[in-house]
Design a protein around this motif. Structure first.
Motif, PDB file in Angstrom:
ATOM      1  N   PHE A  67       0.836  -1.197   0.000  1.00  0.00           N
ATOM      2  CA  PHE A  67       0.000   0.000   0.000  1.00  0.00           C
ATOM      3  C   PHE A  67       0.872   1.249   0.000  1.00  0.00           C
ATOM      4  N   GLU A  68       0.294   2.345  -0.484  1.00  0.00           N
ATOM      5  CA  GLU A  68       0.993   3.621  -0.403  1.00  0.00           C
ATOM      6  C   GLU A  68       0.513   4.353   0.845  1.00  0.00           C
ATOM      7  N   VAL A  69       1.420   5.067   1.483  1.00  0.00           N
ATOM      8  CA  VAL A  69       1.047   5.876   2.643  1.00  0.00           C
ATOM      9  C   VAL A  69       1.297   7.331   2.285  1.00  0.00           C
ATOM     10  N   LEU A  70       0.257   8.139   2.393  1.00  0.00           N
ATOM     11  CA  LEU A  70       0.359   9.535   2.011  1.00  0.00           C
ATOM     12  C   LEU A  70       0.136  10.389   3.253  1.00  0.00           C
ATOM     13  N   LYS A  71       1.093  11.280   3.555  1.00  0.00           N
ATOM     14  CA  LYS A  71       0.921  12.147   4.722  1.00  0.00           C
ATOM     15  C   LYS A  71       0.724  13.583   4.262  1.00  0.00           C
ATOM     16  N   ALA A  72      -0.251  14.246   4.858  1.00  0.00           N
ATOM     17  CA  ALA A  72      -0.525  15.614   4.432  1.00  0.00           C
ATOM     18  C   ALA A  72      -1.080  16.426   5.594  1.00  0.00           C
ATOM     19  N   ARG A  73      -0.951  17.754   5.471  1.00  0.00           N
ATOM     20  CA  ARG A  73      -1.617  18.663   6.418  1.00  0.00           C
ATOM     21  C   ARG A  73      -2.810  19.262   5.680  1.00  0.00           C
ATOM     22  N   VAL A  74      -3.989  19.114   6.284  1.00  0.00           N
ATOM     23  CA  VAL A  74      -5.196  19.561   5.578  1.00  0.00           C
ATOM     24  C   VAL A  74      -6.057  20.404   6.519  1.00  0.00           C
ATOM     25  N   PRO A  75      -6.539  21.569   6.041  1.00  0.00           N
ATOM     26  CA  PRO A  75      -7.419  22.377   6.888  1.00  0.00           C
ATOM     27  C   PRO A  75      -8.714  21.616   7.213  1.00  0.00           C
ATOM     28  N   LEU A  76      -9.158  21.731   8.454  1.00  0.00           N
ATOM     29  CA  LEU A  76     -10.385  21.040   8.871  1.00  0.00           C
ATOM     30  C   LEU A  76     -11.564  21.407   7.971  1.00  0.00           C
ATOM     31  N   ALA A  77     -11.598  22.672   7.531  1.00  0.00           N
ATOM     32  CA  ALA A  77     -12.715  23.139   6.712  1.00  0.00           C
ATOM     33  C   ALA A  77     -12.854  22.331   5.419  1.00  0.00           C
ATOM     34  N   GLU A  78     -11.759  21.690   5.007  1.00  0.00           N
ATOM     35  CA  GLU A  78     -11.777  20.939   3.744  1.00  0.00           C
ATOM     36  C   GLU A  78     -11.991  19.448   3.975  1.00  0.00           C
ATOM     37  N   LEU A  79     -12.219  19.066   5.218  1.00  0.00           N
ATOM     38  CA  LEU A  79     -12.278  17.631   5.499  1.00  0.00           C
ATOM     39  C   LEU A  79     -13.693  17.115   5.744  1.00  0.00           C
ATOM     40  N   TYR A  80     -14.680  17.983   5.573  1.00  0.00           N
ATOM     41  CA  TYR A  80     -16.056  17.541   5.809  1.00  0.00           C
ATOM     42  C   TYR A  80     -16.391  16.411   4.835  1.00  0.00           C
ATOM     43  N   LYS A  81     -16.824  15.283   5.373  1.00  0.00           N
ATOM     44  CA  LYS A  81     -17.177  14.107   4.579  1.00  0.00           C
ATOM     45  C   LYS A  81     -15.999  13.545   3.785  1.00  0.00           C
ATOM     46  N   TYR A  82     -14.780  13.780   4.223  1.00  0.00           N
ATOM     47  CA  TYR A  82     -13.638  13.245   3.479  1.00  0.00           C
ATOM     48  C   TYR A  82     -13.693  11.722   3.402  1.00  0.00           C
ATOM     49  N   SER A  83     -14.094  11.084   4.502  1.00  0.00           N
ATOM     50  CA  SER A  83     -14.098   9.618   4.490  1.00  0.00           C
ATOM     51  C   SER A  83     -15.020   9.084   3.396  1.00  0.00           C
ATOM     52  N   THR A  84     -16.123   9.782   3.165  1.00  0.00           N
ATOM     53  CA  THR A  84     -17.064   9.345   2.142  1.00  0.00           C
ATOM     54  C   THR A  84     -16.446   9.480   0.752  1.00  0.00           C
ATOM     55  N   THR A  85     -15.797  10.625   0.517  1.00  0.00           N
ATOM     56  CA  THR A  85     -15.166  10.837  -0.790  1.00  0.00           C
ATOM     57  C   THR A  85     -14.055   9.818  -1.016  1.00  0.00           C
ATOM     58  N   LEU A  86     -13.225   9.620   0.007  1.00  0.00           N
ATOM     59  CA  LEU A  86     -12.103   8.691  -0.139  1.00  0.00           C
ATOM     60  C   LEU A  86     -12.632   7.306  -0.488  1.00  0.00           C
ATOM     61  N   SER A  87     -13.690   6.936   0.201  1.00  0.00           N
ATOM     62  CA  SER A  87     -14.265   5.628  -0.025  1.00  0.00           C
ATOM     63  C   SER A  87     -14.774   5.507  -1.457  1.00  0.00           C
ATOM     64  N   SER A  88     -15.419   6.551  -1.972  1.00  0.00           N
ATOM     65  CA  SER A  88     -15.960   6.405  -3.323  1.00  0.00           C
ATOM     66  C   SER A  88     -14.850   6.521  -4.369  1.00  0.00           C
ATOM     67  N   LEU A  89     -13.786   7.263  -4.068  1.00  0.00           N
ATOM     68  CA  LEU A  89     -12.664   7.346  -5.013  1.00  0.00           C
ATOM     69  C   LEU A  89     -11.953   6.007  -5.168  1.00  0.00           C
ATOM     70  N   THR A  90     -11.988   5.198  -4.112  1.00  0.00           N
ATOM     71  CA  THR A  90     -11.154   3.992  -4.096  1.00  0.00           C
ATOM     72  C   THR A  90     -11.970   2.718  -3.942  1.00  0.00           C
ATOM     73  N   SER A  91     -13.272   2.795  -4.227  1.00  0.00           N
ATOM     74  CA  SER A  91     -14.179   1.661  -4.013  1.00  0.00           C
ATOM     75  C   SER A  91     -13.995   1.064  -2.620  1.00  0.00           C
ATOM     76  N   GLY A  92     -13.848   1.930  -1.654  1.00  0.00           N
ATOM     77  CA  GLY A  92     -13.757   1.471  -0.265  1.00  0.00           C
ATOM     78  C   GLY A  92     -12.451   0.779   0.068  1.00  0.00           C
ATOM     79  N   ARG A  93     -11.419   0.957  -0.768  1.00  0.00           N
ATOM     80  CA  ARG A  93     -10.190   0.204  -0.528  1.00  0.00           C
ATOM     81  C   ARG A  93      -9.088   1.022   0.111  1.00  0.00           C
ATOM     82  N   ALA A  94      -9.426   2.238   0.575  1.00  0.00           N
ATOM     83  CA  ALA A  94      -8.421   3.041   1.271  1.00  0.00           C
ATOM     84  C   ALA A  94      -8.938   3.396   2.661  1.00  0.00           C
ATOM     85  N   THR A  95      -8.050   3.831   3.505  1.00  0.00           N
ATOM     86  CA  THR A  95      -8.479   4.292   4.815  1.00  0.00           C
ATOM     87  C   THR A  95      -7.580   5.454   5.231  1.00  0.00           C
ATOM     88  N   PHE A  96      -7.991   6.176   6.258  1.00  0.00           N
ATOM     89  CA  PHE A  96      -7.158   7.294   6.685  1.00  0.00           C
ATOM     90  C   PHE A  96      -7.365   7.586   8.171  1.00  0.00           C
TER      91      PHE A  96
END
Ligand SMILES: Nc1nc2c(ncn2[C@@H]2O[C@H](COP(=O)(O)OP(=O)(O)OP(=O)(O)O)[C@@H](O)[C@H]2O)c(=O)[nH]1
Ligand SMILES: [Mg+2]
Length: 717
Positions: A659-688
């Protein structure tokens, strides 16, 4: 039910990605253990494990479910866990009370993100792991690919004990290398024949056996020596070597399964009874770092790993006996709160099926009902014992939403229900934010919150709105500025008069305060007479300097001036957010012998501060989170560009175990529903994961937007 001693108990957690077949396997194990005589299915919504209405609607496990079977004169306790990331709380609490795990891998998918995460948990908790390659009967099952992905993710640890003969829809046989036999299944009820390995598979079996023997030898020096000298080991020695490796977590024995067709289930259960550890030698740490030994003759200590309300039973508390014995009618206390509780009944649990027992010993799992005030993660102990089991540490939340009842009068009841939900599920954290004036739920993902919403609608008849929560912005300044303000009121009665001159500057780490300033085209030299430093509840501080000369303002008015400042610090001049990290020097002003009073100076200082603030290069600061994404390589590009659209600063990339591990600093304002987007981008195959890092200034364009939005809001009010 017969009474079991500690050494005749096995506690096993079923692990694996979503849909790997854990619940189906649990069902088959209950069938083999004669708990049920007909197997239910996920599709027919009648499994013993997924027994709640909400699990049946969603056709997936949401809660961890304890089950047991009496098998080979042992009590086999199994906890079936949910595979989805959103419900990971149930997996983590199961780890706390189980002594080994079975990791299911879906043979049509190979290793998935969930496999990787749960393996990591098993390693952290030092629990031996068995791997079950499941769904070998599925059309698209692929043994070689699955084994390759296992090796890639886990190195040399996966150790083949069995290999399948005819993967795919016709799957009915596998070769067991430990026994050197072929098992063929005649029906879908686990009826098996034990046959000699046919000639065409013998070479392969022998080759694998040799690898297995070598793997076994590697775990013990004496065995290693013998193996080198004689080139072989006895059956007993092989078992011994494998057991050592398995118990140390150095090797993961791999078994073949079709949970659906009951192929391999019984053999897996036999292995668990024969080889997986009993709780006998288990040691649990107390909060003061003492060892609590799993001793049936020790002082009674039980640990509550799950609580919930169930129909007909009311509040049910699921526990493990960590030490001693627990009997029906026994009095225990909660050492943390001093609350006394009586154990009115004890049950062995197989999902909804609960069998009353009169006593339960160290190492076993059970449940009790109608305790008065016990939460998940608490200890009950015999009076006089002060040992508290070290609580489970749950992962930080990664989904944040504001909640409100649709009908105003429901809000009070909603608050109570949310508090109870929080006590039952520690991964669901509920807070009322005074700052944001919102009730905020922090959970593990959108599904997690949707399940809560389902319960609110269906069990409590409360309709709620979920919406994007406000962001806890901060305000600060970037340069020096001065301002003065005269407050005067003379209409009838007693007048009001106060005048304040002040200078403000930002507090910058490492920069010492001074008394000389070049500001707005003049030089100011201040005479500092007093300093007060106030740490702020919301982070950062206020430094307040009294630089009044010649009695321009009485010292008695200084507290009023500070009060005025604090009012504006609490409601920053830009957007009403908290202000932080500011030095204020009050250097001049005026009083009136009759009209000056506290309120006059509060108002003068508030307004002077507000004016100075606006001239001092004011900035809005926003909370920034450290985000770490674990993603299969093929989705890396999509995940990366999505993050860049979220104003992320990418800090690093690395790969681990496929797996790839990606580290980033992200403003909270941009993280609303991030888990949902990540899941749909990767067919549920990523986590954070995400964790608060610090505050940073927002870019100018964002600041402008925020200022406009605040102005609009002010106008509306
Ligand atoms: N062909 C085949 N299908 C299976 C097998 N085991 C499970 N399934 C199917 O796979 C789907 C998921 O099975 P579950 O038992 O719910 O999987 P799970 O791991 O409990 O899933 P979660 O609870 O969502 O984590 C269901 O449709 C099952 O019928 C198997 O051995 N062979
Ligand atoms: Mg399940």
């Amino acid at each position: 039910m017969k009474t079991y001693t500690t050494k005749n108990i096995r506690n096993v957690v079923l692990l694996g990605s979503s849909k790997s077949g854990k619940t189906t396997l649990a069902e088959t194990m209950m069938f083999e253990g004669k708990v049920i005589d007909r197997r239910g299915t996920i599709e027919a919504k009648n499994t013993i494990s997924d027994n709640t209405e909400v699990e049946q609607i969603y056709q997936r496990s949401i809660y961890s479910t304890p089950l047991y079977a009496e098998f080979m004169d042992n009590k086999l306790n199994i906890i079936d866990t949910p595979g989805a990331d959103d419900f990971v709380g149930g997996v983590i609490s199961a780890f706390k009370v189980c002594d080994s795990g079975v990791m299911l891998v879906n043979a049509t998918q190979g290793v998935e993100v969930g496999t990787e995460i749960f393996t990591r948990y098993a390693e952290e908790h030092k629990k031996p792991l068995i791997i079950g390659v499941n769904q070998l009967d599925a059309e698209k099952a692929d043994w070689d690919n699955t084994m390759d992905s296992l090796k890639q993710a886990m190195g040399s640890k996966p150790t083949i004990i069995q290999f399948p003969v005819n993967v795919g829809s016709g799957f009915d046989s596998f070769v067991d290398i430990l026994k050197m036999k072929l098992y063929r299944f005649k029906d879908e009820n686990g009826t098996r024949e034990e046959l000699e390995i046919p000639a065409n598979l013998l070479d392969q079996a022998e080759e694998m056996k040799a690898a297995l023997v070598e793997m076994a030898a590697a775990n013990d020096e004496a065995l290693m020596e013998k193996f080198f000298e004689e080139g072989e080991l006895t059956e007993e020695e092989i078992n011994k070597g494998l057991n050592i490796g398995f118990l140390n977590g150095d090797l993961y024995p791999v078994f073949c399964l079709s949970a659906k067709k009951d192929i391999g289930t019984k053999r897996l259960m036999e292995f668990i009874i024969n080889v997986a550890p009993s709780p006998e030698n288990g040691v649990v740490k107390s909060t003061d770092d003492k060892d609590i030994v799993c001793d049936p003759n020790g002082p009674t200590t039980i640990f509550i790993y799950k609580t919930g309300v169930e129909q007909h039973l009311g509040e049910v508390s699921y526990f493990k006996v960590i030490s001693g014995k627990l009997s029906e009618g026994q009095d225990v206390v909660n050492p943390e709160t001093g609350n006394k509780e009586r154990i009115s009944a004890i049950y062995a649990v197989a999902g909804k099926k609960k069998e009353k027992i009169s006593e339960i010993v160290a190492g076993d799992l059970g449940c009790t009902v109608k305790l008065k005030a016990v939460k998940t993660n608490q200890t009950l102990a015999q009076p006089g014992s002060d040992l508290v089991v070290k609580p489970i540490v749950f992962p930080p939340a990664k989904y944040r939403t504001a909640i409100k009842a649709k009908v105003e009068k429901d809000n009070e009841k909603l608050g109570e229900i949310l508090n109870r939900a929080n006590a039952e599920d520690p991964t669901l954290r509920v807070e009322y934010s005074k700052e944001l004036k919102q009730t905020i739920i922090n959970g593990m993902g959108e599904q997690h919150i949707n399940i809560l919403k389902w319960h609110l609608n269906n069990d409590n008849k409360i309709e709620v709105d979920l919406f994007s929560p406000r962001i806890p912005y901060r305000e600060t300044i970037t340069k020096v500025a001065t301002a003065s303000y005269r407050h005067r009121k003379q209409s009838g009665g007693a007048g009001q008069f106060g005048e304040v001159h002040l200078l403000i500057e930002p507090i910058v780490e490492g920069v010492e305060p001074t008394n000389r300033f070049k500001v707005e085209g003049r030089e100011l030299v201040l005479n500092i007479k007093g300093k007060e430093e106030t740490p702020l509840e919301w982070g950062g501080k206020l430094e307040f300097y009294n630089c009044i000369v010649g009695g321009a303002i009485d010292a008695g008015f200084m507290p009023a001036i500070k009060k005025g400042l604090m009012q504006k610090m609490e409601e920053g001049p830009l957007t009403g957010s908290y202000a932080r990290d500011i030095r204020v020097y009050v250097y001049d002003g005026k009083m009136h012998p009759v009209d000056s009073n506290e309120i006059s100076f509060i108002l003068a200082s508030r307004n002077a501060f507000k004016d100075a603030f606006k001239k001092a290069g004011p900035k809005i600061m926003e909370p920034v989170y450290n985000v770490e994404v674990l993603v299969p390589g093929e989705y890396m590009g999509d995940v990366m560009s999505d993050l860049q659209n979220r104003r992320a600063m990418i800090e690093g990339m690395s790969s681990t175990k496929g797996f790839e591990v990606l580290k980033a600093r992200v403003p909270l304002a941009e993280l609303y529903k991030y888990s949902t987007t990540l899941s749909s981008l990767t067919s549920g195959r990523a986590t954070f994961t995400m964790e608060f890092a610090d505050y940073q200034q927002v870019p100018m364009d964002v600041q402008d937007k925020l200022l406009k939005a605040y102005e609009e809001e002010e106008k509306d009010e």
